[in-house]
Design an enzyme around this catalytic site. Structure first.
Site, PDB file in Angstrom:
ATOM      1  N   SER A   1      27.007  35.413  51.229  1.00 58.89           N
ATOM      2  CA  SER A   1      28.217  35.978  53.197  1.00 58.89           C
ATOM      3  C   SER A   1      28.249  35.577  54.309  1.00 58.89           C
ATOM      4  O   SER A   1      29.213  35.601  54.905  1.00 58.89           O
ATOM      5  CB  SER A   1      28.014  37.515  52.175  1.00 58.89           C
ATOM      6  OG  SER A   1      26.729  38.257  52.506  1.00 58.89           O
TER       7      SER A   1
ATOM      8  N   HIS B   1      32.302  35.884  46.750  1.00 56.28           N
ATOM      9  CA  HIS B   1      32.887  34.657  48.183  1.00 56.28           C
ATOM     10  C   HIS B   1      33.602  33.582  47.472  1.00 56.28           C
ATOM     11  O   HIS B   1      34.288  32.964  48.404  1.00 56.28           O
ATOM     12  CB  HIS B   1      32.039  34.733  49.245  1.00 56.28           C
ATOM     13  CG  HIS B   1      31.422  36.019  49.934  1.00 56.28           C
ATOM     14  ND1 HIS B   1      32.718  36.383  50.962  1.00 56.28           N
ATOM     15  CD2 HIS B   1      30.393  36.792  50.343  1.00 56.28           C
ATOM     16  CE1 HIS B   1      31.785  37.726  51.376  1.00 56.28           C
ATOM     17  NE2 HIS B   1      30.960  37.920  50.923  1.00 56.28           N
TER      18      HIS B   1
ATOM     19  N   LYS C   1      38.037  41.019  47.735  1.00 57.90           N
ATOM     20  CA  LYS C   1      38.035  40.112  48.486  1.00 57.90           C
ATOM     21  C   LYS C   1      39.452  39.286  48.510  1.00 57.90           C
ATOM     22  O   LYS C   1      40.349  39.455  48.929  1.00 57.90           O
ATOM     23  CB  LYS C   1      36.299  39.357  49.210  1.00 57.90           C
ATOM     24  CG  LYS C   1      35.601  40.303  49.383  1.00 57.90           C
ATOM     25  CD  LYS C   1      34.192  40.091  49.702  1.00 57.90           C
ATOM     26  CE  LYS C   1      33.172  41.224  50.300  1.00 57.90           C
ATOM     27  NZ  LYS C   1      31.932  40.872  49.472  1.00 57.90           N
TER      28      LYS C   1
HETATM   29  C1  LIG Z   1      31.536  42.336  49.360  1.00 55.45           C
HETATM   30  C2  LIG Z   1      30.135  41.732  48.323  1.00 55.45           C
HETATM   31  C3  LIG Z   1      29.687  42.474  47.600  1.00 55.45           C
HETATM   32  C4  LIG Z   1      30.077  44.295  46.973  1.00 55.45           C
HETATM   33  O1  LIG Z   1      31.495  43.657  46.896  1.00 55.45           O
HETATM   34  P1  LIG Z   1      32.474  44.931  47.108  1.00 55.45           P
HETATM   35  O2  LIG Z   1      33.073  45.399  45.602  1.00 55.45           O
HETATM   36  O3  LIG Z   1      33.227  45.464  48.446  1.00 55.45           O
HETATM   37  O4  LIG Z   1      31.631  46.124  46.979  1.00 55.45           O
HETATM   38  C5  LIG Z   1      28.552  41.952  46.559  1.00 55.45           C
HETATM   39  N1  LIG Z   1      27.627  40.198  47.061  1.00 55.45           N
HETATM   40  C6  LIG Z   1      28.538  39.731  48.028  1.00 55.45           C
HETATM   41  C7  LIG Z   1      27.743  38.371  47.897  1.00 55.45           C
HETATM   42  C8  LIG Z   1      29.423  40.794  48.490  1.00 55.45           C
HETATM   43  O5  LIG Z   1      29.571  40.096  49.720  1.00 55.45           O
END
Ligand SMILES: *Cc1c(COP(=O)(O)O)cnc(C)c1O
Length: 411
Positions: A196, A224, A253
């Site tokens: 991330s 991602h 995302k």
């Molecule tokens: C954003 C993210 C999460 C959490 O996901 P949400 O739906 O925003 O709670 C988990 N793992 C990674 C690698 C992330 O970037």
């Protein structure tokens, strides 16, 4: 003046002591250039956004495909709210599970090629659920050093032993795994697919082999990768991982909505339903959002130009950054971090970009290791070539400015 009885008086003093302690911690954050603030959007999420202080081109959302304010998704959600209301009203196991949730789960299973899919409120909870069900007191979780915070917190919730291997180093992972197996522990391997804060990609095929060699599950956090890498169908399909790999991805995302899911063998999914406290003891996602996710996934699948355009923007940015000798990390994903070093330098660069009309937040410890504060630039299919070119010139200025202000240059 209010007269306090002695016991009330003590409560008052204790409360003040506690607030004083918090204030000290807050002050320390400022001293270390780590104080975090929120910017307030006055426009929908997108690449051209409006803040109280004016318009910006944003390069820091995770809306990789430009779907967060897509009209078709908004109207699906609006129509669904008309027919099924707003709140799910209960957890999935009580009465909060709707037709929309089931349809989205089936759609995601077909897309990812998994036996079964289970929806979660968000990715953070999905990771807590996975690790707390797969691992327990007699387990060791083997994790990449740079895994997302939710995988670390999931490990804590599981009460398992926790071993972190060197970033991307599958040999180091194997050494830790062998040790754990020798000690009689069951093993769970967990990694981000695309990291991330760095944008690089885990050696998934090698980790998958390791997991199969020792009969352990491989948990792949594809937050991602899903919707972005390859055909957008997720890490398991894209990297050809075995059926024992367990994939988690968020719907907040690239999909542009909210929620998350786990795609796995049916026995894993059934175990999550039976045993995962972050699944059982929480309200189900609003059904209209599940409906919106189905529309988003249809768009994701049908409009492959979004992924192609995104890939072109990433290549354009990397070419430009190389010409300007910007200290980029090695990444081919939409996450393109520019290393600044100190938190002060990252903040100064972010402020400079802000003045030039670009929103790029400074990412500082503990989100990233000490001394590696950075600008985490993210690309979206909604950006234009001109947006990227503009950012590149502003970045060159910002880093030049930061150096002449005596901030420690990144190595
Ligand atoms: C954003 C993210 C999460 C959490 O996901 P949400 O739906 O925003 O709670 C988990 N793992 C990674 C690698 C992330 O970037």
């Amino acid at each position: 003046m209010v007269l306090l009885r002695p016991s009330q008086h003590w409560q008052q003093i204790n409360r003040l002591a506690y607030l004083g302690h918090l204030q000290q911690r807050l002050d320390q954050q400022s001293v270390n250039a780590l104080y975090r603030t929120r910017v307030e959007l006055q426009s929908p999420q997108g690449v051209h956004i409006t803040l109280a202080s004016g318009d910006r081109v944003s390069f820091c959302s995770n809306d990789y495909l430009g779907l967060a304010s897509h009209r078709d998704i908004s109207s699906t959600i609006a129509r669904s709210v008309e027919t099924c209301g707003v709140g799910s009203g209960a957890s999935h196991l009580v009465s909060g599970h709707s037709r929309f949730h089931r349809e989205l789960e089936e759609r995601l299973a077909a897309l990812t090629g998994a036996q079964k899919v289970l929806l979660f409120a968000n990715g953070y909870m999905a990771n807590l659920a996975l690790l707390s069900v797969l691992a327990g007191r007699n387990s060791t979780i083997i994790a990449d050093r740079l895994n997302h915070a939710s995988l670390i917190d999931g490990a804590i919730l599981s009460r398992a032993r926790f071993k972190r291997y060197r970033h991307l180093d599958a040999d180091d992972a194997r050494a830790h795994a062998d040790q754990a197996v020798d000690a009689g522990d069951s093993v769970v391997i967990a990694t981000d697919s695309a990291f991330s804060m760095d944008g690089d990609i885990a050696p998934l095929a090698t980790l998958d082999r390791l997991a199969n060699d020792i009969g352990a599950p491989l948990v792949v956090d594809d937050a991602h990768g899903f919707g972005v890498l390859g055909e957008g169908t997720g890490a398991v399909k894209h990297f050809g991982l075995s059926g024992s790999a367990i994939m988690m991805a968020t719907l907040g995302k690239a999909v542009g909505v909210y929620g998350a899911f786990v795609a796995a063998d049916a026995r894993v999914i059934e175990s999550l339903i039976q045993f995962a406290r972050p699944y059982i003891y929480t309200t189900a996602l609003p059904p209209a959002l599940a409906a919106g996710c189905i529309t988003a996934i249809n768009i994701m699948e049908n409009e492959s130009w979004r992924r192609r355009h995104l890939a072109n923007l990433i290549a354009r940015f990397k070419r430009g950054a190389a010409q300007l000798a910007l200290p980029l990390l090695a990444s081919d994903t939409p996450i393109q971090p520019v290393l600044c070093g100190s938190s002060e330098a990252a903040l100064a660069a972010s402020r400079w970009l802000d003045q030039c009309g670009y929103l790029v937040t400074a990412i500082r410890p503990p989100t990233v290791p000490q001394g590696t504060a950075r600008l985490r630039i993210t690309m979206s299919a909604a950006h234009s070539d001109a947006d990227v070119d503009g950012l590149l010139s502003a970045l060159a200025e910002a880093l030049h400015q930061s150096k002449s202000n005596g901030h420690k240059a990144p190595q």
